[in-house]
Enzyme design. Structure first.
Site, PDB file in Angstrom:
ATOM      1  N   ARG A 188      13.693  -5.146   5.782  1.00  0.00           N
ATOM      2  CA  ARG A 188      12.565  -5.750   4.842  1.00  0.00           C
ATOM      3  C   ARG A 188      13.875  -6.366   3.640  1.00  0.00           C
ATOM      4  NH1 ARG A 188       7.336  -5.089   2.142  1.00  0.00           N
ATOM      5  NH2 ARG A 188       7.795  -3.083   1.864  1.00  0.00           N
ATOM      6  N   ARG A 233      -7.645  -0.390  -2.353  1.00  0.00           N
ATOM      7  CA  ARG A 233      -7.407   0.383  -1.704  1.00  0.00           C
ATOM      8  C   ARG A 233      -7.591   2.232  -1.648  1.00  0.00           C
ATOM      9  NH1 ARG A 233      -1.096  -1.894  -2.203  1.00  0.00           N
ATOM     10  NH2 ARG A 233       0.105  -0.540  -0.965  1.00  0.00           N
ATOM     11  N   LYS A 260       0.933  -8.000   5.056  1.00  0.00           N
ATOM     12  CA  LYS A 260       0.123  -9.084   4.245  1.00  0.00           C
ATOM     13  C   LYS A 260       0.508 -10.102   3.660  1.00  0.00           C
ATOM     14  CE  LYS A 260      -0.896  -4.354   2.115  1.00  0.00           C
ATOM     15  NZ  LYS A 260       0.019  -3.855   3.177  1.00  0.00           N
ATOM     16  N   ARG A 304       4.097   7.237   2.417  1.00  0.00           N
ATOM     17  CA  ARG A 304       3.049   5.624   2.350  1.00  0.00           C
ATOM     18  C   ARG A 304       3.005   5.282   3.494  1.00  0.00           C
ATOM     19  NH1 ARG A 304       7.786   1.176   1.294  1.00  0.00           N
ATOM     20  NH2 ARG A 304       5.223  -0.591   1.846  1.00  0.00           N
ATOM     21  N   ARG A 322      14.041  -2.862  -1.801  1.00  0.00           N
ATOM     22  CA  ARG A 322      12.977  -1.429  -2.412  1.00  0.00           C
ATOM     23  C   ARG A 322      13.144  -0.579  -2.282  1.00  0.00           C
ATOM     24  NH1 ARG A 322       7.260  -4.653  -1.946  1.00  0.00           N
ATOM     25  NH2 ARG A 322       6.216  -1.795  -1.131  1.00  0.00           N
TER      26      ARG A 322
HETATM   27  P1  AP5 Z   1       5.305  -7.759   4.589  1.00  0.00           P
HETATM   28  O1  AP5 Z   1       4.772  -9.002   4.417  1.00  0.00           O
HETATM   29  O2  AP5 Z   1       6.524  -7.928   3.126  1.00  0.00           O
HETATM   30  O3  AP5 Z   1       4.100  -6.371   4.449  1.00  0.00           O
HETATM   31  P2  AP5 Z   1       3.531  -6.159   3.370  1.00  0.00           P
HETATM   32  O4  AP5 Z   1       2.003  -4.805   4.074  1.00  0.00           O
HETATM   33  O5  AP5 Z   1       2.504  -7.040   2.560  1.00  0.00           O
HETATM   34  O6  AP5 Z   1       4.599  -4.654   2.772  1.00  0.00           O
HETATM   35  P3  AP5 Z   1       4.186  -3.930   1.658  1.00  0.00           P
HETATM   36  O7  AP5 Z   1       5.221  -2.583   2.311  1.00  0.00           O
HETATM   37  O8  AP5 Z   1       4.741  -4.926   0.971  1.00  0.00           O
HETATM   38  O9  AP5 Z   1       2.469  -3.457   1.384  1.00  0.00           O
HETATM   39  P4  AP5 Z   1       2.063  -2.098   0.764  1.00  0.00           P
HETATM   40  O10 AP5 Z   1       1.146  -2.736   0.651  1.00  0.00           O
HETATM   41  O11 AP5 Z   1       3.078  -0.614   1.115  1.00  0.00           O
HETATM   42  O12 AP5 Z   1       3.387  -2.382  -0.552  1.00  0.00           O
HETATM   43  P5  AP5 Z   1       2.528  -3.047  -2.289  1.00  0.00           P
HETATM   44  O13 AP5 Z   1       4.640  -3.626  -2.508  1.00  0.00           O
HETATM   45  O14 AP5 Z   1       1.129  -3.748  -2.224  1.00  0.00           O
HETATM   46  O15 AP5 Z   1       6.182  -7.754   5.744  1.00  0.00           O
HETATM   47  C1  AP5 Z   1       7.473  -6.300   5.775  1.00  0.00           C
HETATM   48  C2  AP5 Z   1       8.392  -6.732   6.922  1.00  0.00           C
HETATM   49  O16 AP5 Z   1       8.204  -6.649   7.621  1.00  0.00           O
HETATM   50  C3  AP5 Z   1       9.044  -8.282   5.656  1.00  0.00           C
HETATM   51  O17 AP5 Z   1      10.458  -7.526   5.656  1.00  0.00           O
HETATM   52  C4  AP5 Z   1       8.548  -9.141   6.402  1.00  0.00           C
HETATM   53  O18 AP5 Z   1       9.403  -9.963   6.778  1.00  0.00           O
HETATM   54  C5  AP5 Z   1       8.311  -8.437   8.037  1.00  0.00           C
HETATM   55  N1  AP5 Z   1       7.359  -8.880   9.322  1.00  0.00           N
HETATM   56  C6  AP5 Z   1       6.419  -9.216   8.692  1.00  0.00           C
HETATM   57  N2  AP5 Z   1       5.361  -9.900   9.368  1.00  0.00           N
HETATM   58  C7  AP5 Z   1       6.497  -9.883  10.639  1.00  0.00           C
HETATM   59  C8  AP5 Z   1       6.272 -10.379  11.910  1.00  0.00           C
HETATM   60  N3  AP5 Z   1       5.198 -10.459  12.478  1.00  0.00           N
HETATM   61  N4  AP5 Z   1       7.217  -9.254  13.079  1.00  0.00           N
HETATM   62  C9  AP5 Z   1       8.219  -9.031  12.523  1.00  0.00           C
HETATM   63  N5  AP5 Z   1       8.947  -8.806  11.380  1.00  0.00           N
HETATM   64  C10 AP5 Z   1       8.035  -8.940  10.391  1.00  0.00           C
HETATM   65  O19 AP5 Z   1       2.646  -1.681  -3.175  1.00  0.00           O
HETATM   66  C11 AP5 Z   1       3.630  -1.172  -3.233  1.00  0.00           C
HETATM   67  C12 AP5 Z   1       3.780   0.435  -4.297  1.00  0.00           C
HETATM   68  O20 AP5 Z   1       2.461   0.031  -5.464  1.00  0.00           O
HETATM   69  C13 AP5 Z   1       2.680   1.567  -3.228  1.00  0.00           C
HETATM   70  O21 AP5 Z   1       3.053   1.945  -2.525  1.00  0.00           O
HETATM   71  C14 AP5 Z   1       1.939   1.359  -4.673  1.00  0.00           C
HETATM   72  O22 AP5 Z   1       2.347   2.864  -5.337  1.00  0.00           O
HETATM   73  C15 AP5 Z   1       1.658   0.728  -5.370  1.00  0.00           C
HETATM   74  N6  AP5 Z   1      -0.214   0.226  -5.522  1.00  0.00           N
HETATM   75  C16 AP5 Z   1      -0.221  -0.947  -4.774  1.00  0.00           C
HETATM   76  N7  AP5 Z   1      -1.570  -1.640  -5.360  1.00  0.00           N
HETATM   77  C17 AP5 Z   1      -2.178  -0.469  -5.447  1.00  0.00           C
HETATM   78  C18 AP5 Z   1      -3.786   0.026  -5.368  1.00  0.00           C
HETATM   79  N8  AP5 Z   1      -4.529  -1.055  -5.517  1.00  0.00           N
HETATM   80  N9  AP5 Z   1      -3.933   1.215  -5.802  1.00  0.00           N
HETATM   81  C19 AP5 Z   1      -2.864   2.071  -6.586  1.00  0.00           C
HETATM   82  N10 AP5 Z   1      -1.284   2.043  -5.772  1.00  0.00           N
HETATM   83  C20 AP5 Z   1      -1.053   0.773  -5.651  1.00  0.00           C
END
Ligand code: AP5
Length: 251
Positions: A122, A88, A15, A166, A155
């Site tokens: 990552r 979410r 994402k 997660r 992270r």
């Molecule tokens: P990346 O693009 O970073 O993936 P992502 O989907 O953004 O993953 P996140 O871990 O950031 O999402 P998340 O939803 O768990 O965490 P968030 O930060 O929102 O890609 C991942 C890796 O893969 C990278 O190394 C990239 O280079 C690689 N990659 C990408 N595409 C690739 C490909 N095609 N091939 C190979 N490699 C590839 O949330 C963190 C925490 O915050 C949550 O756990 C929760 O506690 C809290 N939180 C956030 N939002 C909310 C909400 N709305 N409600 C409640 N709690 C929330």
């Protein structure tokens, strides 16, 4: 032109990676709840103190905190908004629906095994939030952000045990949103496997289709009548997205 895109998908589905490319090309303001929360934790704000324990455990921060935060951020944007990590839960999606219409919910579908490998490899930039991968997206200089020169870090929630939690939390709380947006006729699922650029090609095609809105109404297609879950008023601006099953899941 006003436009709202929601990025859906499990942790590590790309994402952030795809969202960054989209906002660069199409001028969307990207609001990432994860980036906002991590910044709040780093700065030791009230929000950060409340959120930290949930994030460390791989759980969700409570709805009331997130909804309050996002209401303000969204109200401050008056144009193209790209929501990464919000909503979410169904409760968050309902709160968002009271504030604005979602034009496109883009769901990135990736298998668990690949997600675990992506997340444990990552590395992230604490200053500009750029994201790297030890194998598929290496920084030019080991451990250093290409964009701002800051030291990259892993992270806390990217350790394998937390990643597995997660994924569970995602399945229980966030996966129901796939059905939620499917029923609203705004869902497009993209198989998020392949290189980052290959996936981006599919993502940008889906987004280009929503920019067709405002053009002349296309000829009605016969499939319109067969797609019962999709309100017919939604048909004319996005013919390919909503009417043809071929376009609703982009392989
Ligand atoms: P990346 O693009 O970073 O993936 P992502 O989907 O953004 O993953 P996140 O871990 O950031 O999402 P998340 O939803 O768990 O965490 P968030 O930060 O929102 O890609 C991942 C890796 O893969 C990278 O190394 C990239 O280079 C690689 N990659 C990408 N595409 C690739 C490909 N095609 N091939 C190979 N490699 C590839 O949330 C963190 C925490 O915050 C949550 O756990 C929760 O506690 C809290 N939180 C956030 N939002 C909310 C909400 N709305 N409600 C409640 N709690 C929330």
């Amino acid at each position: 032109m006003k436009s709202t895109i929601v990025l859906l998908g499990p942790p590590g589905s790309g994402k952030g990676t795809q969202g960054e490319k989209l906002s660069d090309e199409f001028g969307y303001v990207r609001l990432s709840t994860g980036d906002m929360l991590r910044e709040a934790v780093r700065n030791g704000t009230e929000l950060g103190k409340k959120a930290k324990s949930y994030m460390d455990a791989g759980g969700l921060v409570p709805n009331d905190i997130i909804i309050g935060l996002m209401k303000e951020k969204i109200a401050a944007c008056n144009g193209k908004v790209l929501l990464d990590g919000f909503p979410r839960t169904v409760e968050q999606a309902d709160a968002l629906a009271e504030q604005l219409d979602v034009d496109l919910a883009l769901n990135l579908d990736v298998a668990d095994e690949e997600l675990i490998s992506r997340l444990t490899n990552r590395r992230s930039c604490p200053d500009c939030n750029a994201v790297y991968h030890l194998v598929t997206k290496k920084p030019k200089k080991d451990g250093v952000c290409d964009k701002c020169g800051a030291q990259l870090y892993q992270r806390d929630d990217d350790k394998e045990a937390t990643v597995k939690n997660r994924l569970e939390v995602y399945r229980k709380n966030t996966m129901p949103l796939i059905d939620y947006y499917q029923k609203k006729g705004t869902l497009v699922t993209i198989m998020g496997v392949g290189s980052i650029d290959e996936i981006y090609e599919k993502v940008r095609k889906a987004v280009q289709r929503i920019s067709m809105r405002g053009g002349p109404p296309p000829r009605p297609l016969p499939l319109c009548q067969t797609s019962r879950s999709i309100p017919s008023t939604r048909c004319w601006p996005y013919p390919n997205l909503y009417l043809s099953p071929l376009f609703r899941v982009i392989q």
